[in-house]
Write a protein that holds these residues in place. Structure first.
Motif, PDB file in Angstrom:
ATOM      1  N   GLU A  87      -8.294  14.536   4.772  1.00  0.00           N
ATOM      2  CA  GLU A  87      -6.869  14.316   4.531  1.00  0.00           C
ATOM      3  C   GLU A  87      -6.039  14.529   5.789  1.00  0.00           C
ATOM      4  O   GLU A  87      -5.048  13.827   6.020  1.00  0.00           O
ATOM      5  N   ILE A 129       0.846  -1.193   0.000  1.00  0.00           N
ATOM      6  CA  ILE A 129       0.000   0.000   0.000  1.00  0.00           C
ATOM      7  C   ILE A 129       0.879   1.240   0.000  1.00  0.00           C
ATOM      8  O   ILE A 129       1.726   1.413   0.874  1.00  0.00           O
ATOM      9  N   ARG A 130       0.651   2.105  -0.992  1.00  0.00           N
ATOM     10  CA  ARG A 130       1.534   3.239  -1.207  1.00  0.00           C
ATOM     11  C   ARG A 130       0.875   4.586  -0.925  1.00  0.00           C
ATOM     12  O   ARG A 130       1.468   5.630  -1.206  1.00  0.00           O
ATOM     13  N   ASN A 131      -0.317   4.611  -0.389  1.00  0.00           N
ATOM     14  CA  ASN A 131      -0.984   5.899  -0.138  1.00  0.00           C
ATOM     15  C   ASN A 131      -1.646   5.883   1.228  1.00  0.00           C
ATOM     16  O   ASN A 131      -1.962   4.826   1.789  1.00  0.00           O
ATOM     17  N   ARG A 132      -1.866   7.061   1.783  1.00  0.00           N
ATOM     18  CA  ARG A 132      -2.384   7.206   3.145  1.00  0.00           C
ATOM     19  C   ARG A 132      -3.834   6.737   3.255  1.00  0.00           C
ATOM     20  O   ARG A 132      -4.243   6.218   4.294  1.00  0.00           O
ATOM     21  N   ARG A 133      -4.616   6.913   2.194  1.00  0.00           N
ATOM     22  CA  ARG A 133      -6.011   6.463   2.246  1.00  0.00           C
ATOM     23  C   ARG A 133      -6.068   4.927   2.370  1.00  0.00           C
ATOM     24  O   ARG A 133      -6.871   4.387   3.128  1.00  0.00           O
ATOM     25  N   GLY A 134      -5.207   4.279   1.643  1.00  0.00           N
ATOM     26  CA  GLY A 134      -5.156   2.832   1.756  1.00  0.00           C
ATOM     27  C   GLY A 134      -4.763   2.376   3.146  1.00  0.00           C
ATOM     28  O   GLY A 134      -5.289   1.391   3.672  1.00  0.00           O
ATOM     29  N   LEU A 149       2.385   7.812   6.050  1.00  0.00           N
ATOM     30  CA  LEU A 149       2.876   6.613   5.381  1.00  0.00           C
ATOM     31  C   LEU A 149       3.837   5.840   6.269  1.00  0.00           C
ATOM     32  O   LEU A 149       3.866   4.609   6.251  1.00  0.00           O
ATOM     33  N   LYS A 170      -7.775   0.378  -5.927  1.00  0.00           N
ATOM     34  CA  LYS A 170      -7.807   1.768  -6.383  1.00  0.00           C
ATOM     35  C   LYS A 170      -9.167   2.405  -6.122  1.00  0.00           C
ATOM     36  O   LYS A 170      -9.262   3.583  -5.800  1.00  0.00           O
TER      37      LYS A 170
END
Length: 422
Positions: free
Chosen positions: A317, A237-242, A323, A280
């Protein structure tokens, strides 16, 4: 085996497989009357008490004991079912058993594994002899119970039930035999190890280690910050939402696991949590289309998973997790040190090399010479002024035992001052 001492083995040809206790299964306690008889039998015995516990790791959320095994000279073996003795509102009361054995030496293998569930039942040790730890101090490369029994007595125990679901009832007879064998030779093993510790001059080390274990048996377990970050597969997982999705799913699963007393991975595997976090577009349909969601456990709590994802998607956000979590303490992985503090990295490398060499001389695992986390903390931010006195105090505060400090402080203090002769 009978209570008479067992002679050490003299070679591979002497090894024999044991599947049943030599003097019978002993008392199996599942009601209050049987419990009182067991306490009376143990009270009539003499000397230290061998003790073990069976948990349902991998099947249950809790770390509770589902069977307790005790053995004492003159009393034989006693198997106690704490689940059968527990009232509907809470755990069973083992106060009279604790009062009986608290001042006796407990012989236990891998105390760090079993003490938490025993303490949970009110069984708190005053004195300990840990046969696994003794084996480590003596430098045996393998220190599981079966290996040590084979090494000393030529006895091989079958371990086919070591990963069994001990919360199952009724417990099969062969499981009870297995449990009884875990304590049958512990007293003899303790005596053999104690003799070897004395011969090698390591008996005082062991005494301090066992005292530390007993003293800290009731310490609360360390709570890791952001435990959801240990989810297997999270590296994808490469994003904060994930990451927020992973965190919410982990918490939802943990609540269900705690409430139902089931191991979390059997409710929703880590891999599935990570797979949802990596989507996604984590729509309800996309989640339902994942093959892993066809499993019964995952389907049963589908509403909980969808609600968890909705909560994560609704976060602003500013509330999303970073991360990477930046801790104030030293990095866990040595390879990360050079980028953050090259001087500290040099201190750590020099101290590690010296400790490894000294541990080899002592026929001792290096982690038993000094806990790796203690060394990391010391090398990352050494005390000021930096000398043997302050280093000794620093390690003492962390929990290093006196025998460890006497060996390592003179060795590593010069390396902290000037790593690799700089």
């Amino acid at each position: 085996m009978a209570d008479s001492s067992v002679e050490p083995s003299h070679g591979e040809d002497d090894v024999r497989v044991v599947t049943e206790p030599a003097d019978g299964l002993g008392m199996v306690v599942a009601d209050p009357a049987g419990y009182q008889q067991a306490v009376a039998a143990l009270a009539a015995g003499t000397g230290p008490v061998a003790i073990d516990a069976e948990r349902a790791h991998g099947f249950r959320y809790s770390n509770r004991a589902y069977l307790i095994q005790l053995r004492r000279q003159g009393a034989g073996t006693v198997l106690i079912d704490p689940i059968a003795l527990a009232p509907g509102t809470g755990p069973a009361d083992f106060g009279d058993l604790d009062e009986l054995i608290i001042d006796e030496e407990w012989i236990i293998h891998a105390a760090h594994q079993d003490l938490p569930c025993l303490v949970e039942l009110g069984l708190v040790p005053g004195h300990i002899f840990d046969t696994e730890l003794a084996g480590r101090l003596l430098g045996y490369p393998r220190v599981n119970l079966g290996t040590l029994l084979e090494e000393f007595f030529g006895v091989r125990l079958l371990k086919e039930h070591s990963a069994a679901d001990w919360s199952k009832r009724p417990l099969p007879r062969d499981w009870l035999n297995y449990a009884a064998l875990d304590v049958e030779l512990l007293i003899d093993l303790r005596n053999a190890l104690a003799e070897r510790l004395a011969e090698t001059g390591k008996d005082e080390w062991a005494r301090q280690e066992f005292e530390f274990l007993a003293t800290h048996s009731t310490d609360p377990a360390d709570v890791r910050p952001d435990p959801w970050r240990r989810t297997s597969g999270i590296h994808r997982i490469r994003n904060r939402r994930g990451l927020a999705i992973v965190a919410e799913l982990w918490r939802a699963r943990d609540e269900i696991a705690r409430r139902t007393d089931r191991t979390p991975g059997r409710i929703l595997p880590d891999a599935t949590i990570a797979e949802i976090g990596a989507l996604k577009a984590p729509t309800q349909q996309a989640i339902r289309d994942l093959p892993a969601m066809n499993r019964r456990g995952a389907r049963r709590y589908e509403a909980n998973w969808l609600a968890a994802v909705d909560r994560a998607m609704a976060l602003p956000e500013t509330k999303l997790p970073p991360l990477h979590r930046h801790a104030d303490g030293p990095p866990q992985q040595a390879r990360l040190w050079a980028g953050r503090d090259p001087i500290a990295a040099a201190r750590l490398a020099a101290a590690r090399e010296a400790l490894a060499a000294r541990a080899a001389e002592l026929t001792l695992p290096v982690e038993n010479l000094l806990t790796p986390d203690y060394l990391r903390r010391l090398a990352w931010r050494p005390p000021e002024p930096l000398d043997e006195t302050t280093v000794d105090t620093f390690l003492d505060t962390l929990g290093a035992r006196r025998w460890q400090r006497e060996l390592v402080v003179p060795l590593i203090t010069p390396l902290l001052l000037s790593p690799r002769g700089q």
